[in-house]
Scaffold this motif. Structure first.
Motif, PDB file in Angstrom:
ATOM      1  N   SER A  12      40.186  57.001  43.751  1.00 43.99           N
ATOM      2  CA  SER A  12      40.944  55.763  43.570  1.00 43.99           C
ATOM      3  C   SER A  12      42.296  55.820  44.268  1.00 43.99           C
ATOM      4  O   SER A  12      42.819  54.799  44.730  1.00 43.99           O
ATOM      5  CB  SER A  12      41.122  55.458  42.084  1.00 43.99           C
ATOM      6  N   ARG A  13      42.849  57.008  44.367  1.00 45.13           N
ATOM      7  CA  ARG A  13      44.143  57.161  45.045  1.00 45.13           C
ATOM      8  C   ARG A  13      44.020  56.846  46.541  1.00 45.13           C
ATOM      9  O   ARG A  13      44.868  56.148  47.109  1.00 45.13           O
ATOM     10  CB  ARG A  13      44.647  58.584  44.827  1.00 45.13           C
ATOM     11  N   ALA A  14      42.961  57.331  47.175  1.00 44.51           N
ATOM     12  CA  ALA A  14      42.737  57.056  48.601  1.00 44.51           C
ATOM     13  C   ALA A  14      42.440  55.571  48.816  1.00 44.51           C
ATOM     14  O   ALA A  14      42.890  54.982  49.796  1.00 44.51           O
ATOM     15  CB  ALA A  14      41.591  57.914  49.136  1.00 44.51           C
ATOM     16  N   ALA A  15      41.699  54.978  47.900  1.00 47.52           N
ATOM     17  CA  ALA A  15      41.388  53.545  47.998  1.00 47.52           C
ATOM     18  C   ALA A  15      42.670  52.729  47.910  1.00 47.52           C
ATOM     19  O   ALA A  15      42.879  51.785  48.686  1.00 47.52           O
ATOM     20  CB  ALA A  15      40.413  53.139  46.900  1.00 47.52           C
ATOM     21  N   ARG A  16      43.525  53.090  46.976  1.00 45.50           N
ATOM     22  CA  ARG A  16      44.801  52.372  46.831  1.00 45.50           C
ATOM     23  C   ARG A  16      45.679  52.543  48.067  1.00 45.50           C
ATOM     24  O   ARG A  16      46.286  51.593  48.553  1.00 45.50           O
ATOM     25  CB  ARG A  16      45.535  52.837  45.583  1.00 45.50           C
ATOM     26  N   GLN A  17      45.724  53.749  48.592  1.00 47.91           N
ATOM     27  CA  GLN A  17      46.533  54.015  49.775  1.00 47.91           C
ATOM     28  C   GLN A  17      46.045  53.162  50.950  1.00 47.91           C
ATOM     29  O   GLN A  17      46.850  52.559  51.671  1.00 47.91           O
ATOM     30  CB  GLN A  17      46.487  55.496  50.126  1.00 47.91           C
ATOM     31  N   LEU A  18      44.742  53.088  51.137  1.00 45.46           N
ATOM     32  CA  LEU A  18      44.191  52.272  52.214  1.00 45.46           C
ATOM     33  C   LEU A  18      44.494  50.788  51.985  1.00 45.46           C
ATOM     34  O   LEU A  18      44.906  50.088  52.908  1.00 45.46           O
ATOM     35  CB  LEU A  18      42.675  52.481  52.324  1.00 45.46           C
ATOM     36  N   ALA A  19      44.315  50.320  50.746  1.00 44.56           N
ATOM     37  CA  ALA A  19      44.575  48.912  50.435  1.00 44.56           C
ATOM     38  C   ALA A  19      46.032  48.548  50.694  1.00 44.56           C
ATOM     39  O   ALA A  19      46.319  47.506  51.298  1.00 44.56           O
ATOM     40  CB  ALA A  19      44.198  48.625  48.982  1.00 44.56           C
ATOM     41  N   VAL A  20      46.944  49.377  50.263  1.00 39.10           N
ATOM     42  CA  VAL A  20      48.369  49.103  50.455  1.00 39.10           C
ATOM     43  C   VAL A  20      48.721  49.139  51.946  1.00 39.10           C
ATOM     44  O   VAL A  20      49.507  48.315  52.425  1.00 39.10           O
ATOM     45  CB  VAL A  20      49.232  50.089  49.630  1.00 39.10           C
ATOM     46  N   THR A  21      48.127  50.062  52.681  1.00 33.19           N
ATOM     47  CA  THR A  21      48.351  50.120  54.131  1.00 33.19           C
ATOM     48  C   THR A  21      47.868  48.849  54.799  1.00 33.19           C
ATOM     49  O   THR A  21      48.558  48.279  55.649  1.00 33.19           O
ATOM     50  CB  THR A  21      47.638  51.352  54.735  1.00 33.19           C
ATOM     51  N   LEU A  22      46.698  48.385  54.421  1.00 30.63           N
ATOM     52  CA  LEU A  22      46.163  47.140  54.980  1.00 30.63           C
ATOM     53  C   LEU A  22      47.067  45.961  54.630  1.00 30.63           C
ATOM     54  O   LEU A  22      47.386  45.131  55.483  1.00 30.63           O
ATOM     55  CB  LEU A  22      44.747  46.890  54.473  1.00 30.63           C
ATOM     56  N   LEU A  23      47.477  45.880  53.377  1.00 27.89           N
ATOM     57  CA  LEU A  23      48.306  44.763  52.922  1.00 27.89           C
ATOM     58  C   LEU A  23      49.710  44.797  53.528  1.00 27.89           C
ATOM     59  O   LEU A  23      50.368  43.765  53.597  1.00 27.89           O
ATOM     60  CB  LEU A  23      48.383  44.748  51.395  1.00 27.89           C
ATOM     61  N   ALA A  24      50.149  45.966  53.962  1.00 30.39           N
ATOM     62  CA  ALA A  24      51.457  46.056  54.617  1.00 30.39           C
ATOM     63  C   ALA A  24      51.415  45.365  55.980  1.00 30.39           C
ATOM     64  O   ALA A  24      52.431  44.877  56.468  1.00 30.39           O
ATOM     65  CB  ALA A  24      51.872  47.509  54.781  1.00 30.39           C
ATOM     66  N   GLY A  25      50.240  45.319  56.577  1.00 29.30           N
ATOM     67  CA  GLY A  25      50.098  44.698  57.886  1.00 29.30           C
ATOM     68  C   GLY A  25      50.022  43.182  57.832  1.00 29.30           C
ATOM     69  O   GLY A  25      50.566  42.491  58.690  1.00 29.30           O
ATOM     70  N   ARG A  26      49.328  42.638  56.829  1.00 28.35           N
ATOM     71  CA  ARG A  26      49.190  41.196  56.661  1.00 28.35           C
ATOM     72  C   ARG A  26      48.592  40.914  55.293  1.00 28.35           C
ATOM     73  O   ARG A  26      48.099  41.808  54.623  1.00 28.35           O
ATOM     74  CB  ARG A  26      48.334  40.583  57.759  1.00 28.35           C
ATOM     75  N   ASP A  27      48.626  39.645  54.911  1.00 31.21           N
ATOM     76  CA  ASP A  27      47.992  39.239  53.659  1.00 31.21           C
ATOM     77  C   ASP A  27      46.472  39.269  53.821  1.00 31.21           C
ATOM     78  O   ASP A  27      45.959  38.948  54.887  1.00 31.21           O
ATOM     79  CB  ASP A  27      48.409  37.808  53.283  1.00 31.21           C
ATOM     80  N   TYR A  28      45.789  39.637  52.774  1.00 31.66           N
ATOM     81  CA  TYR A  28      44.334  39.593  52.730  1.00 31.66           C
ATOM     82  C   TYR A  28      43.935  38.838  51.479  1.00 31.66           C
ATOM     83  O   TYR A  28      44.632  38.889  50.459  1.00 31.66           O
ATOM     84  CB  TYR A  28      43.730  41.007  52.644  1.00 31.66           C
ATOM     85  N   SER A  29      42.801  38.175  51.536  1.00 32.47           N
ATOM     86  CA  SER A  29      42.232  37.620  50.313  1.00 32.47           C
ATOM     87  C   SER A  29      41.574  38.787  49.579  1.00 32.47           C
ATOM     88  O   SER A  29      41.297  39.835  50.171  1.00 32.47           O
ATOM     89  CB  SER A  29      41.193  36.545  50.642  1.00 32.47           C
ATOM     90  N   SER A  30      41.308  38.600  48.305  1.00 29.57           N
ATOM     91  CA  SER A  30      40.671  39.685  47.547  1.00 29.57           C
ATOM     92  C   SER A  30      39.291  39.992  48.122  1.00 29.57           C
ATOM     93  O   SER A  30      38.881  41.151  48.166  1.00 29.57           O
ATOM     94  CB  SER A  30      40.591  39.333  46.065  1.00 29.57           C
ATOM     95  N   GLY A  31      38.588  38.977  48.603  1.00 29.54           N
ATOM     96  CA  GLY A  31      37.263  39.195  49.195  1.00 29.54           C
ATOM     97  C   GLY A  31      37.334  39.991  50.486  1.00 29.54           C
ATOM     98  O   GLY A  31      36.502  40.872  50.737  1.00 29.54           O
ATOM     99  N   GLU A  32      38.318  39.674  51.331  1.00 32.66           N
ATOM    100  CA  GLU A  32      38.490  40.418  52.577  1.00 32.66           C
ATOM    101  C   GLU A  32      38.826  41.879  52.299  1.00 32.66           C
ATOM    102  O   GLU A  32      38.271  42.792  52.919  1.00 32.66           O
ATOM    103  CB  GLU A  32      39.623  39.830  53.413  1.00 32.66           C
ATOM    104  N   LEU A  33      39.738  42.093  51.353  1.00 35.76           N
ATOM    105  CA  LEU A  33      40.130  43.459  51.022  1.00 35.76           C
ATOM    106  C   LEU A  33      38.943  44.228  50.438  1.00 35.76           C
ATOM    107  O   LEU A  33      38.717  45.380  50.802  1.00 35.76           O
ATOM    108  CB  LEU A  33      41.309  43.460  50.038  1.00 35.76           C
ATOM    109  N   ARG A  34      38.189  43.562  49.590  1.00 34.52           N
ATOM    110  CA  ARG A  34      36.993  44.187  49.009  1.00 34.52           C
ATOM    111  C   ARG A  34      36.047  44.632  50.120  1.00 34.52           C
ATOM    112  O   ARG A  34      35.542  45.759  50.106  1.00 34.52           O
ATOM    113  CB  ARG A  34      36.297  43.205  48.065  1.00 34.52           C
ATOM    114  N   SER A  35      35.811  43.757  51.098  1.00 35.05           N
ATOM    115  CA  SER A  35      34.907  44.085  52.212  1.00 35.05           C
ATOM    116  C   SER A  35      35.394  45.293  52.995  1.00 35.05           C
ATOM    117  O   SER A  35      34.610  46.170  53.367  1.00 35.05           O
ATOM    118  CB  SER A  35      34.774  42.894  53.153  1.00 35.05           C
ATOM    119  N   LYS A  36      36.702  45.345  53.257  1.00 39.95           N
ATOM    120  CA  LYS A  36      37.276  46.475  54.000  1.00 39.95           C
ATOM    121  C   LYS A  36      37.059  47.792  53.243  1.00 39.95           C
ATOM    122  O   LYS A  36      36.743  48.813  53.848  1.00 39.95           O
ATOM    123  CB  LYS A  36      38.770  46.266  54.231  1.00 39.95           C
TER     124      LYS A  36
END
Length: 158
Positions: free
Chosen positions: A10-34
């Motif tokens: 879960s820590r790696a998943a959170r790190q990736l999610a926060v990194t992605l969100l730092a670049g731009r906004d994502y919808s929850s569905g887009e983030l889920r897919s990534k």
């Protein structure tokens, strides 16, 4: 050489999610897919998305509002924007709310028409039809196009 991801990390998943969100906004569905593509387990993804939404880091309403503002600013009309948001599988009520509180669509259609074709309204039917097709392609409704062109051009069911 790529290292395999631990689907339960879960820590790696959170790190990736926060990194992605730092670049731009994502919808929850887009983030889920990534996160799914990266190989994280569904229960980890579900819990992470719920936590990010609770922390207001991930907000579908904000995403939809920004999406509408950005795309309308690029000259796209409500039909096209709505179709794009539906393709992202966002909740219909969020889409409707953002579309209703979005820009003045008739004014946007006028601005888009004027930017492409100039200030003078078309007089010839062929030119009216050409401009109407352009606005229809951009995603404006028939009523919005008629108002933007200042005419009663017949666009069928558009």
């Amino acid at each position: 050489m790529t290292s395999a991801v631990d689907p339960t990390d879960s820590r790696a998943a959170r790190q990736l999610a926060v990194t992605l969100l730092a670049g731009r906004d994502y919808s929850s569905g887009e983030l889920r897919s990534k996160l799914v593509v990266k190989g994280f387990a569904d229960d980890i993804i579900q819990a992470l998305i719920a936590a990010l939404q609770h922390e207001k880091v991930l907000d579908d309403q904000r995403y939809v509002e920004h999406f509408v503002a950005y795309h309308s600013g690029r000259g796209q009309g409500p039909a096209r924007i709505k179709r794009d948001l539906q393709a992202l599988r966002l909740p219909g009520d969020l889409i409707e709310r953002a579309m209703n509180t979005g820009p003045d669509w008739v004014a946007r259609a006028r601005e888009v028409r004027q930017k492409k074709f100039g200030r003078v309204l078309p007089q010839a039917y062929a030119e009216k039809a050409k401009q109407a097709r352009f606005l229809q392609y951009r995603g404006f409704t028939g009523a919005q196009i008629r108002q933007a062109l200042g005419t009663d051009i017949d666009l069928g069911d558009a």
